[in-house]
Structures are given as C-alpha cells and as structure tokens.
Design a protein around this motif. Structure first.
Motif, PDB file in Angstrom:
ATOM      1  N   ASN A   1      -4.795  -3.031  -8.368  1.00 23.97           N
ATOM      2  CA  ASN A   1      -5.818  -2.885  -7.823  1.00 23.97           C
ATOM      3  C   ASN A   1      -5.358  -1.428  -6.780  1.00 23.97           C
ATOM      4  O   ASN A   1      -5.969  -0.599  -6.599  1.00 23.97           O
TER       5      ASN A   1
ATOM      6  N   TYR B   1     -11.558  -0.415  -0.979  1.00 20.36           N
ATOM      7  CA  TYR B   1     -11.405   0.314  -2.147  1.00 20.36           C
ATOM      8  C   TYR B   1     -12.556   1.531  -2.533  1.00 20.36           C
ATOM      9  O   TYR B   1     -12.958   1.282  -3.644  1.00 20.36           O
TER      10      TYR B   1
ATOM     11  N   GLU C   1      -8.154   8.133  -5.792  1.00 24.60           N
ATOM     12  CA  GLU C   1      -8.152   9.171  -4.471  1.00 24.60           C
ATOM     13  C   GLU C   1      -7.312  10.584  -4.918  1.00 24.60           C
ATOM     14  O   GLU C   1      -7.894  11.389  -4.609  1.00 24.60           O
TER      15      GLU C   1
ATOM     16  N   THR D   1     -16.107  -1.999   1.492  1.00 22.56           N
ATOM     17  CA  THR D   1     -14.683  -2.183   0.714  1.00 22.56           C
ATOM     18  C   THR D   1     -13.704  -1.445   1.176  1.00 22.56           C
ATOM     19  O   THR D   1     -13.936  -0.559   2.061  1.00 22.56           O
TER      20      THR D   1
ATOM     21  N   LEU E   1     -12.312   3.288  -6.114  1.00 23.00           N
ATOM     22  CA  LEU E   1     -12.690   2.516  -7.341  1.00 23.00           C
ATOM     23  C   LEU E   1     -14.220   2.096  -7.364  1.00 23.00           C
ATOM     24  O   LEU E   1     -14.681   2.354  -8.496  1.00 23.00           O
TER      25      LEU E   1
ATOM     26  N   ASP F   1       0.922  -1.277   0.025  1.00 24.02           N
ATOM     27  CA  ASP F   1       0.062  -0.025  -0.035  1.00 24.02           C
ATOM     28  C   ASP F   1       0.922   1.248  -0.124  1.00 24.02           C
ATOM     29  O   ASP F   1       0.238   2.157  -0.411  1.00 24.02           O
TER      30      ASP F   1
ATOM     31  N   GLU G   1      -6.424   2.348  -7.040  1.00 22.93           N
ATOM     32  CA  GLU G   1      -7.082   3.076  -6.079  1.00 22.93           C
ATOM     33  C   GLU G   1      -6.313   4.332  -5.589  1.00 22.93           C
ATOM     34  O   GLU G   1      -7.104   5.478  -5.309  1.00 22.93           O
ATOM     35  N   ARG G   2      -5.244   4.463  -5.423  1.00 22.65           N
ATOM     36  CA  ARG G   2      -4.374   5.592  -5.249  1.00 22.65           C
ATOM     37  C   ARG G   2      -4.515   6.732  -6.263  1.00 22.65           C
ATOM     38  O   ARG G   2      -4.716   7.901  -5.886  1.00 22.65           O
TER      39      ARG G   2
ATOM     40  N   THR H   1     -16.340   2.460   4.075  1.00 26.95           N
ATOM     41  CA  THR H   1     -14.853   2.106   4.227  1.00 26.95           C
ATOM     42  C   THR H   1     -14.430   1.303   5.172  1.00 26.95           C
ATOM     43  O   THR H   1     -14.540   1.412   6.434  1.00 26.95           O
TER      44      THR H   1
END
Length: 296
Positions: A73, A129, A81, A127, A132, A54, A77-78, A148
């Motif tokens: 993934n 994520y 963000e 999730t 996403l 991560d 995801e980042r 989250t």
C-alpha cells in the motif's frame, strides 16, 4: 558503485519483526549499532537501515537504499504520486513476502443502505492514500472529493470532515468501533520486497540474486511438509491424485514385495483429513516431517 547491498526495513511496527525473521531464516545475521538505526551484516554483504515505513520508497528513489521491505500500500501510493506528478516511479515490487496482509478499503456509515453506499458522486472521502483513491475514482468515473488526512481517518465522518473513508482494514474491528462498514476493496496489500526498476550494474546484482533465491526457497517452504508412506504399487496413481500440490515423488521399491515407499514434498497443509483419505486409498506407515530448508 557498491559491493554491499543496503536494505531499508521498518524500525518498529507490524512489519519490523517479521521482516527480520525472514532475513534470519535466509541465513542472515547482523550487528546493530548503538543508535539502533543501522545493522551491519556479518554473514552476508548486506546492511540494514532501520527507518519509518513511509520513508522507504523515498530512500529507494534517491538511491540511499538498494532494496526495501515495505507494505504494498505504501509503495503503490508513492508510485501513484509519481504518476500524478507526470513521472514514472523509479522503484517497483520485486516479491510479495506473505506477511502483513491487509486491505485498502472504502467504508461508509453502517446505517447507509446499499443504494446510498454505491452513490459516491459528490461525497467527501477521507483517506491517507489520496493517490490510490484518486486513481480508483477516476477509473470508475466517480466525481467525489478526496480529503487527505495523515491519521485518525476512521473518525472523520463522526467529526463531519467526510462522508466516507478509504483506509487500511485488517480485522475490521476499528471500523466497527466507529460505526463503519467496508464496501469496496481497492487493494490487497502485504509486505513486499521493493527495488529499482533497472537492474544493478555492479556487485550488488549477484548479492541481490542470492538473496532472492533464499527468499524464494524460504517462502516456498511455508506450510510445506515432507510426506513419507508405503503402498502397493497398483495404488500409487490413486494416491498421487490425492496430492495435487506435491512435487514429483521419490519412489523406492520395498525389497521382496510388490510394495513401494514414497516421499514427496507437499506445498499445502497436510491435515488429518488428508492423511485419512490417503489411508483409505491404500497408504500406510504415513509420516509427516517439517521441512526446514530446501534449495532447488
């Protein structure tokens, strides 16, 4: 300005060993420090930083590392963000690496019918994520609440924290153990090589280009075999039609005959069935040889 390349890789986890194996197959060797956090390259000017998966996008964003081997993934995801915060992501995927495959999927309780599984409006979806999932919901105009969680996503419905989940799925065994079933796939993920959006402006550019050439050579050879056989000249067109994944073959005439010897690199699996098909089409003396290295 640096003259060495720094790559962030997972210290432990499912991507750690395959990432190191890929680098080793590219001729890269290293010496690990005593704290097991850094690897100093010995055969190439490339060093490794051993971190959590991560953390890799952040290390790319702030320039601590030049490249990273990370799950798609995590990277997307980042990136999501960043977009939600109103800024473009400072990193991107450079190459898919062909290992660590999994799916980011939506899953609902097994007892739900098809109509209920499709009616997501107003539901709570747990999730790890959220960026996403939020993007996926917005693209479809679905008004669901994103819950989250940092872990234990699969048990969220049983705890009453959510109605459905969105999580990574490999074999599906974890979903089944929690009485869930996958419905929609949001993302097909694998390990990727990630790097900056802009190219390097110093010696790192040449090192990165060399590494990419070796990655492409190694990844291109997976499941590849060198196939050698003999055949009558008149049978060659029919035989090559059975090898659509083969590169342009090398053809050599057998002295004193109307026969030829052929050798070709096949990018797909050379199964017994394929050999039998070639045999029936006129090939003989068939030989399949593993390909260890090839540089175009």
């Amino acid at each position: 300005m640096r003259d060495r390349l720094r790559i962030a890789v997972q210290k432990s986890g499912r991507l750690a060993e395959p990432a190191r194996a890929l680098l080793a197959s590219c001729g890269y060797a290293w010496r690990e420090t005593r704290d097991h956090l850094f690897c100093i390259g010995e055969t190439m000017p490339i060093d490794l930083l051993l971190v959590r998966d991560d953390d890799i996008p952040g290390l790319l964003a702030d320039g601590t590392c030049d490249l990273g081997i990370v799950g798609r993934n995590v990277l997307l995801e980042r990136a999501g963000e960043c977009v939600l915060a109103g800024a473009p992501a400072p990193f991107r995927e450079w190459r898919g690496l062909g290992f660590g495959a999994c799916k980011l999927a939506l899953a609902v309780p097994q007892q739900w019918g098809e109509a209920q599984a499709l009616a997501l409006d107003g539901l709570r979806i747990a999730t790890s994520y959220p960026a996403l999932l939020t993007q996926w919901l917005d693209e479809r105009g679905i008004a669901a609440e994103v819950v989250t969680l940092s872990g234990s996503v699969e048990i969220a419905p049983r705890l009453g924290k959510a109605d459905a989940i969105c999580d990574l799925v490999s074999s599906g065994a974890t979903l089944a153990a929690n009485q869930l079933r996958a419905t929609d796939v949001l993302l097909e993920s694998e390990a990727v090589l990630a790097g900056p959006v802009a190219p390097f402006g110093d010696a790192r550019a040449e090192i990165a280009a060399l590494l990419l050439r070796r990655f492409d050579a190694v990844l291109g050879l997976r499941d590849s075999k060198l196939l050698l056989f003999q055949a009558a000249s008149c049978n060659v067109p029919a035989l090559m039609a059975l090898l659509p994944d083969a590169e342009q073959p090398t053809v050599m005439r057998v002295d004193g005959t109307d026969r030829v010897a052929l050798q070709a690199v096949c990018r797909g699996a050379v199964t017994w069935q394929r050999l039998e098909d070639l045999k029936r089409a006129g090939a003989d003396a068939l030989l399949v040889v593993p390909v260890e290295r090839m540089l175009a």
